[in-house]
Design an enzyme around this catalytic site. Structure first.
Site, short mmCIF file in Angstrom:
data_model
loop_
_atom_site.label_atom_id
_atom_site.label_comp_id
_atom_site.label_asym_id
_atom_site.label_seq_id
_atom_site.Cartn_x
_atom_site.Cartn_y
_atom_site.Cartn_z
N ARG A 242 49.34 45.86 37.42
CA ARG A 242 48.15 45.52 38.20
C ARG A 242 48.21 45.98 39.66
NH1 ARG A 242 43.56 41.99 37.73
NH2 ARG A 242 43.12 40.86 39.65
N ILE B 116 38.04 43.89 41.46
CA ILE B 116 38.83 43.86 40.23
C ILE B 116 38.83 42.39 39.82
CG2 ILE B 116 40.97 43.76 41.60
CD1 ILE B 116 42.45 45.05 39.28
N SER B 117 38.46 42.11 38.58
CA SER B 117 38.34 40.72 38.12
C SER B 117 39.68 40.01 38.14
CB SER B 117 37.77 40.67 36.70
OG SER B 117 36.46 41.17 36.67
N GLN B 118 39.61 38.68 38.26
CA GLN B 118 40.85 37.89 38.25
C GLN B 118 41.54 38.07 36.89
OE1 GLN B 118 38.34 34.06 38.32
NE2 GLN B 118 40.30 33.34 37.58
#
Length: 195
Positions: free
Chosen positions: A13, A39-41
């Site tokens: 990530r 960027i999504s959790q």
């Protein structure tokens, strides 16, 4: 799903967030990546991925490439991933990043995701990673019978609901709202939200 957890462990990530946010990469919250996008959790990435029940033989469409992180996760689970991003600099950065990291079963396209990617349809699974006020008809059409789509639906800048769309083998569509979420809105070619 152990396969989803393994994919989450295997994709680095920190390489998908801006350099200034690397120390925050594994925080369970969205991170800005520029151009008004995030960027999504990690929890939401894992949840949406699990909801789709991706199988190794599946062909997937993702609408909203962003940094390419979600596409990289999906690439570990599916045969082919086709991902669309309307913001050209983000799409080009994601494409370069995915190639460099050897996610070779992902293709990136700069386009308005509202229309899907017709030449590669139908898709076994479709994931939409931005909010829409409704489910776009072209995406419903490109979903294979027996397929599933996960999409946040609701008004922009208010609570949306993660919605599971399923198409029966006979083509009947069912939609089920799940949990409340808050995604950045999907935009059209003119920069306006999907309406």
């Amino acid at each position: 799903d152990p396969r989803v957890l393994e994919a989450m462990r295997s994709v680095p990530r920190p390489l998908f967030v801006p350099p200034s946010s690397i120390r925050l990469a594994y925080g369970d919250f969205p991170i800005p990546i520029g151009y008004g996008q995030t960027i999504s959790q990690p929890y939401i990435v894992a949840l949406m991925t699990e909801m789709l029940q991706v199988k190794p033989e599946h062909k997937l469409l993702e609408v909203g490439t962003g940094s390419g992180y979600q596409a990289a996760i999906l690439s570990q689970l599916a045969k082919e991933v086709y991902t669309i991003e309307i913001i050209k600099p983000l799409a080009l950065q994601a494409e370069e990043r995915l190639k460099k990291l050897q996610y070779l079963n992902v293709q990136v396209k700069v386009a308005d995701g509202y229309y899907g990617w017709e030449e590669h349809a139908p898709f076994d699974r479709i994931m939409v990673t931005g909010a829409a006020t409704f489910v776009p008809p072209p995406l419903l059409k490109q979903l294979r019978p027996g397929g599933k789509m996960c999409i946040p639906v609701g008004a922009q800048y208010s609570v949306q609901y993660l919605t599971m769309v399923e198409k029966s083998e006979k083509g009947a569509i069912t939609m089920k709202k799940t949990l409340p979420v808050m995604f950045v809105p999907l935009t059209r070619g003119d920069g306006e939200p999907w309406q």
